[in-house]
Design a protein around this motif. Structure first.
Motif, PDB file in Angstrom:
ATOM      1  N   CYS A 179       0.846  -1.184   0.000  1.00 31.95           N
ATOM      2  CA  CYS A 179       0.000   0.000   0.000  1.00 31.95           C
ATOM      3  C   CYS A 179       0.888   1.242   0.000  1.00 31.95           C
ATOM      4  O   CYS A 179       1.889   1.292   0.721  1.00 31.95           O
ATOM      5  N   LEU A 238      -7.639   4.884  -2.602  1.00 30.80           N
ATOM      6  CA  LEU A 238      -8.401   4.103  -1.630  1.00 30.80           C
ATOM      7  C   LEU A 238      -9.071   5.042  -0.628  1.00 30.80           C
ATOM      8  O   LEU A 238     -10.167   4.804  -0.159  1.00 30.80           O
ATOM      9  N   ASN A 262      -6.950   2.411   9.879  1.00 32.55           N
ATOM     10  CA  ASN A 262      -8.184   1.838   9.336  1.00 32.55           C
ATOM     11  C   ASN A 262      -8.174   1.839   7.809  1.00 32.55           C
ATOM     12  O   ASN A 262      -8.585   0.868   7.181  1.00 32.55           O
ATOM     13  N   LEU A 263      -7.699   2.939   7.209  1.00 35.09           N
ATOM     14  CA  LEU A 263      -7.596   2.991   5.741  1.00 35.09           C
ATOM     15  C   LEU A 263      -6.592   1.973   5.221  1.00 35.09           C
ATOM     16  O   LEU A 263      -6.861   1.274   4.238  1.00 35.09           O
ATOM     17  N   ASN A 284      -5.697  -0.807   6.570  1.00 31.33           N
ATOM     18  CA  ASN A 284      -6.245  -2.156   6.705  1.00 31.33           C
ATOM     19  C   ASN A 284      -7.224  -2.490   5.585  1.00 31.33           C
ATOM     20  O   ASN A 284      -7.363  -3.657   5.212  1.00 31.33           O
ATOM     21  N   LEU A 285      -7.884  -1.474   5.006  1.00 27.63           N
ATOM     22  CA  LEU A 285      -8.772  -1.700   3.862  1.00 27.63           C
ATOM     23  C   LEU A 285      -7.992  -2.159   2.635  1.00 27.63           C
ATOM     24  O   LEU A 285      -8.527  -2.831   1.764  1.00 27.63           O
ATOM     25  N   ALA A 286      -6.718  -1.768   2.572  1.00 26.33           N
ATOM     26  CA  ALA A 286      -5.886  -2.099   1.414  1.00 26.33           C
ATOM     27  C   ALA A 286      -5.535  -3.587   1.368  1.00 26.33           C
ATOM     28  O   ALA A 286      -5.189  -4.115   0.322  1.00 26.33           O
TER      29      ALA A 286
END
Length: 121
Positions: A52, A101, A115-116, A118-120
């Motif tokens: 990421c 993202l 949190n962002l 972890n979305l990746a």
């Protein structure tokens, strides 16, 4: 580096931001590489390398928007989180338009970034 660690790349021309974000990401168990320019990032990291990218917008040379565009044109599907000091209202919309993202405005809450990221993955 253990293979199970998720890779984060940070591109920001401010070395203190790179250091702080690297420390934060490492605290959460990520493997981290930092770059003070997009040029250095592109010359060191092939598109095929998973991870990421946390990308600053305002940088000399290749700025964040141009960097994201170059990634898209190269066929990269690397998740990108854009960070900036911009106070403009359309910043988040612009970030989503270019396929990021997510986006965060500096200074941001550490957990928002985690949190962002972890979305990746």
């Amino acid at each position: 580096m253990p293979e199970d660690k998720k890779q984060i790349f940070i591109v920001d021309d401010d070395e203190s931001v790179c250091r702080a974000l690297k420390l934060l990401m490492m605290t959460y168990g990520f493997a981290v590489e930092t770059f003070t320019s997009a040029k250095k990032f592109f010359s060191a990291i092939p598109n095929s390398t998973p991870g990421c990218l946390i990308l600053d917008i305002h940088m000399p040379g290749l700025n964040g928007w141009d960097t994201k565009k170059k990634l898209m044109e190269s066929g990269s599907n690397r998740p990108v989180i854009i960070i900036t000091v911009d106070k403009e209202e359309d910043f988040k919309e612009q970030a989503l338009t270019v396929g990021a993202l997510g986006s965060l405005q500096k200074p941001f809450n550490d957990l928002q970034l985690i949190n962002l990221v972890n979305l990746a993955f």
